[in-house]
Structure formats: C-alpha cells, structure tokens
Design an enzyme around this catalytic site. Structure first.
Site, mmCIF file in Angstrom:
data_model
loop_
_atom_site.group_PDB
_atom_site.id
_atom_site.type_symbol
_atom_site.label_atom_id
_atom_site.label_comp_id
_atom_site.label_asym_id
_atom_site.label_seq_id
_atom_site.Cartn_x
_atom_site.Cartn_y
_atom_site.Cartn_z
ATOM 1 N N LYS A 107 7.800 -5.498 2.278
ATOM 2 C CA LYS A 107 7.213 -4.177 2.029
ATOM 3 C C LYS A 107 7.267 -3.370 3.324
ATOM 4 O O LYS A 107 6.950 -3.888 4.393
ATOM 5 C CB LYS A 107 5.768 -4.337 1.551
ATOM 6 C CG LYS A 107 5.103 -3.043 1.086
ATOM 7 C CD LYS A 107 3.688 -3.282 0.548
ATOM 8 C CE LYS A 107 3.032 -1.989 0.066
ATOM 9 N NZ LYS A 107 1.682 -2.217 -0.477
ATOM 10 N N SER B 146 0.552 0.208 -4.832
ATOM 11 C CA SER B 146 1.571 0.750 -3.963
ATOM 12 C C SER B 146 2.769 -0.170 -3.747
ATOM 13 O O SER B 146 3.814 0.302 -3.292
ATOM 14 C CB SER B 146 0.951 1.083 -2.604
ATOM 15 O OG SER B 146 0.543 -0.108 -1.945
ATOM 16 N N SER C 197 -3.080 -2.935 -5.014
ATOM 17 C CA SER C 197 -1.672 -2.646 -4.746
ATOM 18 C C SER C 197 -0.719 -3.839 -4.851
ATOM 19 O O SER C 197 0.494 -3.667 -4.795
ATOM 20 C CB SER C 197 -1.508 -2.008 -3.362
ATOM 21 O OG SER C 197 -1.872 -0.657 -3.411
#
Lengths: 498, 100, 495
Positions: free
Chosen positions: C80, C161, C185
């Site tokens: 990420k 997210s 997330s």
C-alpha cells in the site's frame, strides 16, 4: 516590597514582571530523536528523519531529558507530577517542521514551586524575596532561520529542531528590572548546580520571554506584552525598563496597551512589535496521539532526588555556618558552579597539605581566593575555567604560607611568578630563595644590628613613642629582604625593646 | 454549533489551506451537515467518564540518551534529509524570505 | 498445475521451498498480471517489477545455498502506498507527495522484505487513507474487478482506503498485500472484494514509516485470500519496534501454527445494536449464515450489547480528523513534496497555496473539520467529549468480552457500490464504516472474511472482533467461517 516605580508625567507606576525561561536541557541527544545536540555544528548535520518531520516519523522520549526536568523541579521544591503528558501546539512556521511543537500544556511534568532571590540593597531589593514558579514543562526547540544569506530566501537549519527545552514559567511576582535580573541569575545558578542546563545564554541555551505590564500602585493588573527570546540578564533588565516606560508613555498619552509579542533589539536596548507573530494564534493544543501518558515510578523519582547536589542556598548557609566564612565570601563562592567547585577542591587540598580540618583553613583559602587569586586572574583577563594555575598548585602555595615557609606578601610575588611561568610554588620559592627566616638566632642578630644603628629612636620609643615599633619592624624586614617571619620579628623586637 | 462563511474562512486560514469564496460557500453546508451529525455525541452523559488516554493499556517507554544509537532515528544524514527538498541550498532548506 | 497467480502465500512459500517452482517464476507471473491489469483496474500507483524479481532471485539463491527461507520466502506482495519504501516513490495517493522518494523504509515493509517477500509495486489507495471507495486518490480511482450480475457494466468501488490492495488481490495481481486500517480501511475493502484481511490489536504493527492519518487509530495489517495467509503475513509484519512509542512490547505468537477452526468451548457474541433498522437483507442473511457456521464449529452463541455503538461513527469523525489536521500539518512545501510558490508569495502564502494544490477535497474537508473541533472554545465540546465517548465504547467491548470470546458482525452495511454513487454525500460515504469503526476506536483486533455473494453476485464479508491481543481467537473464528463459507467465487476476468 519593591519600591521601584516609574515616574510618569501623571504619577507613579508599578511594573509587574513574569518570566518564561526556556532552558536547553543538557543531554547528548534530542528529546524525541537520537540526533546530537552539540552547539555550532554544520547546518542540518544534526537532523534526523524525525527532526525533519518526514512522513511516518514518530517521537520516542529521551529518559535523560525527563530526568533533568524532574531534578530541576526538585531543586525548586516543586510539585513533581508522576502522571504527565505531551500535547501538540499547532502552528505553521518554517522553523517548525512538524507543523506542531510537542509540548506540555494540560499536564506539565513539574507543578508549583519557587525560588528565593537574595536581598541586595544596592539593587533596590531590600529583603530576600520568594518568586513563585508556576510550572516547568518539557518541549521541543524549533529550528533556526537565517535571513541574511540570500536576497529573496530565508534559510532553514534544523539542528536545533527537537532539542529538549524546559520552559520554566514564573508567577508575575517580580516588580523591578533588578528583581527580574536576580531571578534569572539565581535560576541560572540553580540549573547549573543541578546540571540540567549549561546556562550558556550567549549560545541560546537559556533565553527568556519577558512578560511586562504596568499599573498604578495597588491597582488591577494591566495588559501585558511578551518580549521574546531575550538572551542575557542585562538584556532582560533593559527590555523591562524600555517596555515599562513605553507602556507608561502609551497609557499617559491616553492609549491602550495591545497584548502582543515583541522583539528586543540589543543594539538599541528597545523592543518592537513582531510582525511575523501578529495574527492571533489558536494553537489547538491536544494530547499527542503518538505518545502515551508519561508515568514516573518511585524508583525513578528516588534516583532523581538522590542525585541532586547540594543547592546554592544550602551551600551558602553551610559555608557560613560550618566553614565560618563571611556572608559576602560565601555568596561570592557559591554564585556559580565553577567557582564553588574550584574553591572546594582548593579547600580539600589545602587542608590535607596542612594536615588540618577544612574548617580550620577555609577562611584563609576563601580570603586568598577572592582577594588575591581572582585579582590576579582578572589582571590577566582570565576566568577560573582557563586559569593557568591549578587548584593543586594554589593549594601548595597556601600550604607554604600556612606552614610559615613564606609570608603573605612573598606569596603574592610567588603567585605572580606562577602565572608567568606555570611553575609550582615550592620550586619558585626554592629557586628564588624566598623562604621565610624563622630562626630566632638569625633574627635576633639582625634586630640587634638595627637597634644599635638607631639608638636615638630606641630611646624615643622607650620614652613612649610606641608608634616607632612599626619602623623597627620595617627596618628589620628590609634588612632580611622581606623573608623574616613577621611574627618572630615582632616577638623579638617586643622583647628587646622592653 | 454551526459555521458560517467567516468561520470557514478562519478555519481554512488556521489550517493554511487557500480557499476561494466559491469553495467556502460550498463548504459551509457540507461542514454544517457533518458537525450537526457529530454533535449527537452531546447526548451522551460523560460526567463520570475520563477521556481515553491510551487505546491499549501501555506505558510510555523512555529511551537512553545515546547519540545515533539507531541510524534510522539518528542525525548526521544531511543528504537524506535534504534529498526531497523543493529548494535546498548550501545545506539549508530555502523558503521565501521571512521578515520577523 | 494451477496457474501460479492463483496461489496464496502458504502455497507459494511451500512451493518455492519445496522446489515445485522458483520464486522468480512466481514473481514473473504476478508482474505480468500487474502490467496487464494496470490500465483497467489502476490498482497500483507504480509497479516495481524489478524489485519483485530481485527479491525472488535472492530467495532462489538462498534456497540454492540450502539456507532456510523466511516466513514470506518467495512471496511477491503489493505494498500500500502509505508505507515509506526506500528510494521508491511514496505518495499516500496525494499530489502533495508526488515524486517523494523516502530515504528510509517503514518498519513493516522492512520486516516483510526481511521475511523474504518481494515488492510488486505501490498500491493505490484513498488519499492519505481518507475514504471508503478509493475515489479520493489523486492518481485516479481503483476499479474493483467485480461486476454486478445484472448484465450492466457499472464500475464498482473496491472499498477503501486499501482499495488498491483489495482490487489487486481479487484480480490475482498479488497473493497478498499490506493494508492499513484507521476506521475499517482493511476490513471494508476486503469485504467488498471477497478477500480476507485482519487489523491486529493497536500497537502490534509498527507505525514507523507509515504515512500517518490518525495516530491513535492507524494500524497496519495483512490482506490476502485466506485466513492462513493472513496469519503468516501478520507474523512477518508484527513485532515490537522501539521507534514507535505506541508499539506493543510483546512477542509475536506463531499464529499460523495455532490455527484451528474448532470453536468448541468458545462463546461468540452477537451485538444486538448492530442489527440496525433497515439493514440490508442480504447482509443480514449472511450474518445469520455466519452465526450458524460458528455454531456448527462448536461455538455457543450469546447475545451481547454494545450500547454506545451508534455514537462510534460521530466519535470517529471528530477524533480522526482532529489527529489528521495536525498530522498533515507537516506537508508545507518546505522539506519535501509539492511546493506551490505563487509570484510574490510570502512563507504563509506558500503554505496556503501548497496545501490548497496538494490536498484533495476529502483531505481538505477532514483537515478543516479537525481544525475546527480543536479550535479555541470548541475543544472540550468536541474533542474531549469524543475521547470520553470513546472510553465508553471501549468499556462496552470490555464488558461484552466478559460474556464472550469473539464478536461476530457484518463487516460493512452493504456490498460494493458503484463508483460515483456516494461521492456527493460525505455522510453517506462515512456510514460505510459503521460496523468497522467501533473496533478501531477500541484498538481491538478485527478481521473480515468472505461469507458469500449477495443477490447481485457481489461478495459480502463477515467481521470477527476479538479481545485486545487475541489475534489468535480472531483468526480461529475467521478460519471456522472460512471453512464453512467455502467461498470460491472470483471475479470474471474482463480486463
């Protein structure tokens, strides 16, 4: 009560002063990162990723900084808070990489304490006065901006960014520039004793934000201004004087004091409004979520307490009480760490060299140190720190006097030679034949010569002109090139003159 | 509590985010919607509650006072610190001239 | 032989160790998938095929020398783009950090490389991890590989997210990916894409080097396609880090070895407050399925109460923006990232211009809310009150865990929605995390496992919430669900 007043056109005004002192905590590394704190390094060389607030960087507190703050709190007999925490103070400035300063607003590590400033008639401080200290908290220092290196840019150096500071906040208990000066000096002395700050004001290790307001005697507090970052005792006093008169002028002209941040200009001794800090700040303090509450256990506090040295007031009292020094000498010798350390080393060595208790030689050592040695240092423009004569050497010299090997006046001469050559006292005395003559036979012979040569004066003396005794002493000493033991000379003269 | 354009302008200034008047106009109802919604917390009686200080019970560790003990958190890395700077000159970060 | 890109972490690790295939072959296969899907899914902000190959070569060389391979030996993963990676662009999906190349590596990513993993690329996300649909990324939306079975072709959100992570996993662009979870997330995107993810106890994984959103909530965790894979990867990611003051100084358990889907003697709490009015029927049904599965696994089901549940989201939307408003103050155009210096601008003008240009609308919105709730006169009413309610929410869990070992709930109130469906109404978007946020506020471990498909053919997730430090309990309940859900659906390849 201070009687300091500013005489305005419309009457007298009192000044109310509070100081927020930022003292750099003595530590190897920064408050929340491992970078070094040394003064004067190459720009941005002592900056970690944390100090530069790179994305994802996190603070981890330095135990030593916490410890020093606690010890400082103990030295001013303050409340030590076993539970404290760090808050973020949010504002934007180029010297503040995180966009917030990690500080302590809501729960400072040290609470209420105080220190006592000493009476000083000359300075208008008629009696000892206790100045309240509201709190001490630990926080990060900011970086440094340089404005004169480039026509359109300021340069940012983050070496100081993240260095630990103690903010020591006084109560508005001071009423004259002299009191503020005395407070700052005393605070500096205590910090240096404790070892929590080196007190080097010219390097920025200690600086004061000066809060000043004026009022008619006895009335409510007036609006105050804050003059930032004043970095010497003298400047603090100047800033207060200037700022207080400025405020009186404004008020007497019918104006109002604006609560604002001001800057002190050492070249003119005046203060001016600080443009960059004009907008009213809303710092949005909140607990730093990267840090947990700081909880101190008893063992930690115990170590802090146990490691505290004897503090200035206690030391001064002991010098007077145990060592028998005069109040003046005690005050002079305890005023600074370097001074008392030198004195105590000298005292210990002098006592052991003469096989006596320290209390027996303390007065001698103190008097000599203050009147002879400091004078000699002064003459050379030197301080104890860079003294060419060590305390071991000084102790040897004092022992020579103590044992009667040389006289006090010869000692002066020897000290001068020590300063010039760096040689030890014993060597100089031997080399230059300065040893004092205590042999009664030799002195008697000289005395007889002198009396014989001055039979008229002997007669006058015996008729009652006793003031002539000094003449005979002087003559004898002169004949002995100053090396006669004055005590023995006196005794023999007295006996012979009858 | 609700915000008006002046308040939004003030917050944006505090947060150092430049916003146009049109943006402020658009933000006012949006922020008011969110604020009105979060204000339901006011219903909760918290008079006997201490604010949370640590999510998971844990004590703050203190590190030893050693310079550069871990290179990741130590200094002496000017190049790394300046590597991404928009204006780095002579070992400094450059910013528009500040008048103090 | 199955395609290499169908394999999970355990299978790749064991296959490489056993010599069934080389790590380089695996890396090449995934690199190819990443490249082929980039245009359609936009899951990666940048691909780093050379890094994946380099790590794979190292693993193969190690094996050739007869050395033991790490926990993640030969497994290429997606990172990420919130984790700082040394000299590799790290953006938090924001224009603000475009081009930023950290001169450091986050603790978590370093641990993964040390464990033998390789990096396929930096995964897209919501800007600064603020969002639930991956629509706030400066680098464009991530598209979910899933499609509704209505014959339409609506592009769906992969959740957020960690939307790049979830999309990449579902599309077989990586066998595992890192995620971060501030208010759901990891879990919500996992639920949206039929993948698995766990947010461990706050403090398990170091936050050092992870771009901060909300410090008291942010927690990294693994995302993969099975509970076992999550367990393996979490072992590699977790562990005490002296650089993070909130890191837990605890040994990392061998979660993989202790995995067991046997729930005998365990009590599973069903929070009545999560059974909200108007709960999506399919979500409700999948929750019932979950209850039945855990019962089947031997667990006893107990009803519990988490009375302050309805206040969790408002609490979150005070605390997270407040922390973010301060955490994001460092993006000022001085030391890294974007600088917008209009003609004649002074320092403060530069800040305002830089931050206006660098942050997206959702980030600005949250910074403004956070600034407001911390500002003079409002701090106590908003922030202090929120921290008090947060304490009550944590207390609710503590009390509930006196009656049960784990809690079962839906992960999200709906399946994936279409891109653009929620963007005009921030509040509606925020509601996505209604079931995920309470565990975040209390710092508890929580995971999402796929439960099945809804009537539209889209995956739904079930959430297991555990006691602090009890990742094992969460993983085991997750495994029990996984074994019974038998979730094998995968998106049909259209890209």
């Amino acid at each position: 009560m201070s009687t300091y007043r500013i005489q305005g056109a419309t009457g007298d005004w009192e000044v109310v002063i509070g100081l927020e002192v930022h003292a750099q905590v003595t530590s190897n590394s920064k408050l929340f990162s491992g970078s070094a704190t040394a003064f004067g390094a190459e720009p941005n060389s002592q900056v970690s990723l944390i100090d530069a607030a790179m994305p994802g960087m996190l603070p981890v507190p330095n135990r030593e900084c916490i410890r020093q703050a606690v010890r400082t709190g103990m030295a001013i007999e303050a409340q030590i808070n076993k539970w404290s925490r760090f808050d973020r103070k949010n504002y934007f400035y180029a010297d503040l990489p995180q966009g917030y300063q990690i500080s302590q607003l809501y729960h400072p590590i040290v609470g209420e304490g105080s220190l006592t400033i000493d009476a000083d008639e000359k300075a208008g401080i008629p009696a000892d006065k206790v100045i309240g200290i509201e709190r001490i908290h630990v926080e990060q220092d900011a970086g440094k901006l340089m404005h004169d290196q480039h026509p359109t840019m300021s340069y940012v150096d983050l070496n100081r960014s993240g260095v630990a500071l103690m903010e020591i906040v006084s109560r508005p208990d001071m009423a004259s520039p002299a009191e503020a000066g005395a407070y700052l000096s005393k605070l500096r002395t205590i910090l240096r004793y404790v070892g929590s700050c080196d007190g080097n004001m010219d390097q920025g290790s200690m600086r004061a934000d000066v809060n000043v307001s004026v009022r008619r005697p006895g009335e409510e507090l007036g609006t105050r201004t804050e003059t930032k970052n004043v970095n010497s005792v003298r400047f603090v006093m100047q800033a207060i004087e200037h700022e207080a008169s400025r405020q009186v002028d404004v008020l007497e002209a019918g104006g109002k004091i604006v609560q604002e941040t001001r800057l002190f200009d050492p070249t003119t001794g005046s203060t001016r409004s600080m443009r960059s800090k004009e907008d009213a700040h809303d710092y949005r303090y909140f607990p730093d979520p990267d840090l947990l509450p700081l909880e101190l256990d008893d063992a930690f506090l115990e170590e802090c307490r146990a490691s505290l040295p004897e503090l200035p007031d206690a030391k001064r009292a002991r010098y007077v009480g145990e060592l028998g020094l005069s109040a003046y000498n005690a005050a002079v010798l305890t005023a600074d760490v370097d001074t008392f350390a030198w004195f105590e080393a000298l005292l210990a060595e002098t006592a052991s060299a003469q096989g006596k208790q320290p209390a027996e030689v303390a007065k001698q050592a103190a008097n000599w140190l203050i009147s002879e040695f400091f004078g000699a240092l002064n003459k050379q423009g030197k301080s104890l720190e860079d003294s060419p004569v060590s305390h071991e050497q000084a102790a040897e010299l004092l022992a020579l006097v103590g044992k009667g090997t040389i006289s006090g006046s010869i000692a002066k001469q020897v000290l001068e030679t020590m300063f010039e050559t760096g040689d030890n006292a014993g060597v100089i005395v031997e080399r230059e034949g300065l040893k004092q003559e205590s042999d009664t036979g030799a002195i008697e012979a000289k005395v007889d010569e002198i009396l014989a040569a001055n039979a008229d004066k002997v007669a006058q003396y015996r008729e009652g002109k006793v003031a002539l005794f000094g003449f005979f002493v002087g003559q004898t000493m002169k004949a002995m090139a100053g090396k006669g033991n004055p005590q023995v000379v006196n005794e023999i003269l007295k006996a012979k003159l009858g | 509590m609700s915000v008006d354009t002046a308040t939004v302008a003030k917050i944006a200034s505090l947060a150092r985010i430049k916003v146009s008047e049109a943006e402020i106009e658009a933000m006012v109802p949006e922020l008011n919607g969110i604020l009105a919604w979060v204000e339901q917390l006011g219903e909760v009686d918290t008079s006997q509650v201490e604010p949370m200080t640590a999510v998971i019970p844990n004590t703050l560790r203190l590190r030893d006072d050693v310079i550069d003990a871990d290179p990741l958190t130590g200094g002496d890395k000017r190049d790394a610190v300046l590597a991404n700077a928009p204006a780095a000159e002579h070992g400094f970060f450059g910013v528009p001239k500040v008048i103090e | 032989m199955t395609e290499l890109t169908e394999l999970g972490v355990a299978q790749i690790r064991d296959g490489v160790a056993g010599g069934d295939f080389t790590a380089v072959e695996v890396a090449q296969a995934f690199n190819a998938n990443v490249a082929a899907a980039q245009e359609a899914l936009n899951a990666f902000i940048i691909a780093t095929p050379e890094k994946a190959i380099e790590a794979a070569q190292a693993t193969d060389a190690k094996r050739a020398r007869g050395e033991a391979l790490g926990k993640m030996g030969g497994v290429p993963i997606g990172m990420k783009d919130l984790f700082a990676t040394f000299d590799v662009q790290t953006t938090a999906a924001s224009h603000m950090l475009e081009g930023f190349k950290p001169q450091y590596e986050s603790t978590v990513s370093q641990k993964l490389w040390d464990a033998g993993a390789g990096m396929l690329g930096k995964l897209n996300l919501d800007q600064f991890a603020m969002g639930s649909s991956n629509e706030t990324s400066y680098f464009g939306n991530v598209i979910s590989p899933w499609k509704r079975n209505d014959g339409g072709n609506a592009a769906l959100a992969p959740g957020g997210s960690s939307g790049g992570s979830s999309s990449a996993l579902a599309a077989r662009l990586c066998p595992a990916a890192t995620g971060t979870d501030t208010g759901g997330s990891i879990r919500q995107p996992a639920a949206f894409t039929g993948t698995t993810g766990i947010k461990p106890t706050y403090g398990r994984c170091s936050r050092w080097g992870v771009v901060a959103f909300a410090s008291s909530l942010d927690q990294a965790g693994p995302m993969a396609r099975s509970v076992q894979d999550c367990a393996i990867m979490l072992e590699a990611m977790a562990g005490f880090d002296a650089k993070d003051s909130t890191s837990l100084d605890l040994p990392v358990p061998n979660w993989e070895a202790a995995l067991s889907g046997d729930m005998k003697g365990k009590k599973v709490g069903i929070p009545k407050e999560y059974r909200v009015d108007g709960l999506d029927e399919d979500v409700s049904k999948s929750w019932d399925d979950g209850i039945a599965w855990l019962k089947d696994a031997g667990a006893e089901i107990v009803e519990i109460s988490l009375p302050h549940t309805k206040y969790a989201l408002p609490t979150y939307y005070i605390i997270a923006p407040a922390e973010a408003s301060s955490n994001l103050a460092r993006y000022d155009g001085v030391r890294y990232g974007l600088r917008d210096l209009p003609d004649g601008a002074n320092l403060q003008d530069m800040y305002a211009a830089t931050r206006a240009a660098g942050f997206g609308p959702e980030v600005k919105r949250r910074i403004l809310i956070g600034t407001y709730v911390l500002s003079a006169g409002f701090y106590d009413a908003y922030y202090t009150q929120a921290q008090k309610v947060r304490a009550l929410i944590a207390q609710d869990f503590a009390k509930a865990f006196e009656q049960c070992d784990v809690i079962l709930a839906p992960t999200a109130p709906s399946a994936a929605f279409g891109l653009g469906e929620n963007v005009d109404d921030p509040l509606k978007m925020y509601l996505n995390d209604v079931f995920a946020v309470p565990a975040s506020l209390a710092g508890l471990p929580a995971m999402s496992v796929p439960a099945g498909l809804n009537r539209e053919g889209l995956p739904l997730g079930l959430q297991v919430i555990g006691k602090a430090f009890d990742e094992q309990g969460v993983l085991n309940a997750g495994l029990a669900l996984e074994q019974r859900a038998q979730f094998s659906a995968k998106p049909e390849k259209w890209w």
